[in-house]
Design an enzyme around this catalytic site. Sequence first.
Site, PDB file in Angstrom:
ATOM      1  N   GLU A 291       0.827  -1.209   0.000  1.00 37.49           N
ATOM      2  CA  GLU A 291       0.000   0.000   0.000  1.00 37.49           C
ATOM      3  C   GLU A 291       0.863   1.261   0.000  1.00 37.49           C
ATOM      4  OE1 GLU A 291      -3.448   0.069  -0.318  1.00 37.49           O
ATOM      5  OE2 GLU A 291      -2.989  -2.018  -0.781  1.00 37.49           O
TER       6      GLU A 291
ATOM      7  N   TRP B 281       2.029   1.678  -3.479  1.00 41.97           N
ATOM      8  CA  TRP B 281       0.986   2.262  -4.322  1.00 41.97           C
ATOM      9  C   TRP B 281       1.078   3.785  -4.314  1.00 41.97           C
ATOM     10  CZ3 TRP B 281      -2.150   0.958  -8.094  1.00 41.97           C
ATOM     11  CH2 TRP B 281      -2.607  -0.343  -8.235  1.00 41.97           C
TER      12      TRP B 281
ATOM     13  N   TRP C 211     -20.772  10.470 -20.278  1.00 42.27           N
ATOM     14  CA  TRP C 211     -21.231  10.536 -18.897  1.00 42.27           C
ATOM     15  C   TRP C 211     -22.602  11.167 -18.826  1.00 42.27           C
ATOM     16  CZ3 TRP C 211     -18.124   7.743 -16.004  1.00 42.27           C
ATOM     17  CH2 TRP C 211     -16.753   7.702 -16.283  1.00 42.27           C
TER      18      TRP C 211
ATOM     19  N   ASN D  38     -10.545   2.674   2.883  1.00 39.04           N
ATOM     20  CA  ASN D  38     -10.137   2.504   1.490  1.00 39.04           C
ATOM     21  C   ASN D  38     -11.065   1.572   0.713  1.00 39.04           C
ATOM     22  OD1 ASN D  38      -8.152   3.048  -0.656  1.00 39.04           O
ATOM     23  ND2 ASN D  38      -7.809   0.844  -0.538  1.00 39.04           N
TER      24      ASN D  38
ATOM     25  N   TRP E 180     -15.936  10.755 -13.386  1.00 38.25           N
ATOM     26  CA  TRP E 180     -15.071  10.534 -12.227  1.00 38.25           C
ATOM     27  C   TRP E 180     -14.413  11.817 -11.746  1.00 38.25           C
ATOM     28  CZ3 TRP E 180      -9.902  11.760 -12.650  1.00 38.25           C
ATOM     29  CH2 TRP E 180      -9.345  11.800 -13.929  1.00 38.25           C
TER      30      TRP E 180
ATOM     31  N   TRP F 288      -9.204   7.257  -8.219  1.00 38.20           N
ATOM     32  CA  TRP F 288     -10.425   7.471  -8.996  1.00 38.20           C
ATOM     33  C   TRP F 288     -10.292   6.908 -10.406  1.00 38.20           C
ATOM     34  CZ3 TRP F 288     -15.359   8.598  -8.209  1.00 38.20           C
ATOM     35  CH2 TRP F 288     -15.717   9.008  -6.929  1.00 38.20           C
TER      36      TRP F 288
END
Length: 472
Positions: free
Chosen positions: A276, A279, A308, A343, A361, A384
């Site tokens: 993590e 990341w 969208w 998360n 998004w 996202w």
Amino acid sequence: MNIVWFRRDLRCDDNPALADALRTEQPTIAVYIATPEQWKYHGMAPIQADLIYRRLFELQSELAELGVPLIYQQVGDFNSSAEWLMTLAVRTQAKTIYFNKEYELNEVVRDKQLKGLAERESVECKSFDDKCIFVPGSVVNGSGDYYKVFTPFKNACLKRLMTSGVQIEPLKVKQTNTPILDSEIEELSLDSPFDYIREPSKVYKAKRSEILGLLRTFVAEKASHYHLQRDYPFVDGTSQLSPYLAIGALSARQCVARLWYQKSVLNEGESIWLSELIWRDFYQHLLHFRPDLSRGKSFHPWGETLSWKSSKDHFERWKSGQTGYPIVDAAMRQLNATGWMHNRLRMIVASFLTKDLHIDWHLGESYFMSKLVDGDFAANNGGWQWCASTGCDGQPYFRIFNPTTQGERFDPTGDFVRHWVPELSSIAGKKVHNPSKHVNVKSLSYPEPIVDHSAERKLTLELYKLAKDNSE
């Protein structure tokens, strides 16, 4: 005279810029420049602004122990901050300005502006890579290109960690060459508030000892079980260190060093927590190679062709936790109330916004930044885009979370939902995740689901396939 410019690196421990300045044994001052107009443009959450404000006073005390005064100034934006800093450098006859790099586009432009101004005044600028475990640009594949998928990037990082570890800059001793300041140069004081709305952040720590204590406690007591508990929002199984990483009150290297302290092999939980942390590096490294991400571009070009919907009502109901999907609503209410979200829940609500409501998004990304105490552009943008399937991701676009089954799986007792959605407190067990199947939810003042997940899933597959086909 040396000047150390603090930005999102609000600590004395493991701070390369501060450490290098103090090594010169020249008189050193620290500076923090508030930029409320820029923060508004970037959508900084008021709760994060408050945490930064509180942290600054702790930083001032820590710097004072080193004999370093903290100068405070407020200007409008990044351009003005570079100009004011150079004015201060000329006024104090500073020879060198030290700062730690930031990799977002506006921040990169600001620092280039500073270096140009400094060159004209014969002031040296020294910048340091600090925000990541490894310097962005230094972890590349065999062809010298950047990694576009996380797992090989992680493996390359782990290989380097195994051979070289991480280097931590220790807290320095008090400087003996105390700087003499002009009486008109203002240090941080209680009369130095930001012209920026702040919301109380007292539930989060600001003291160095408390923040380091959270890290030590997590590594000692929870990290080994992280893989078993991290996905369950009703369990206190995550580190919750992200607010301090986001403002630089703690460094990623400190986390890695503490994790490997007196250990030769990490267990499964510790290894996944390390992943993590990597990341976070991954998303910062992407910004280094892809500055267009800072401009709101999709990582994959076909993401720009996605169609969208623009339902203001659905977006408002998503934001306020009134979608009729309990795990989504509980998560959004947690965010709105605390400035933080688990998360697993971030993935669920992001998938719901983009693939059930078909809302861009970018709107979710902006809303998160406006609320999150741990708001960090790279991590937020990367997360996202991962959920919207437009980003750096080895998974195909047909990964679509079912909010009901996600709730049943990761909140199996329903305790998390009942805590944040008290309208449903009378519904026992897993039934709380599909309440309209069992009770008349309107009688509980709770909405019916605003969309049908199965139908929206089919539409998502059609829209994404069309976008990819059109791009090709």
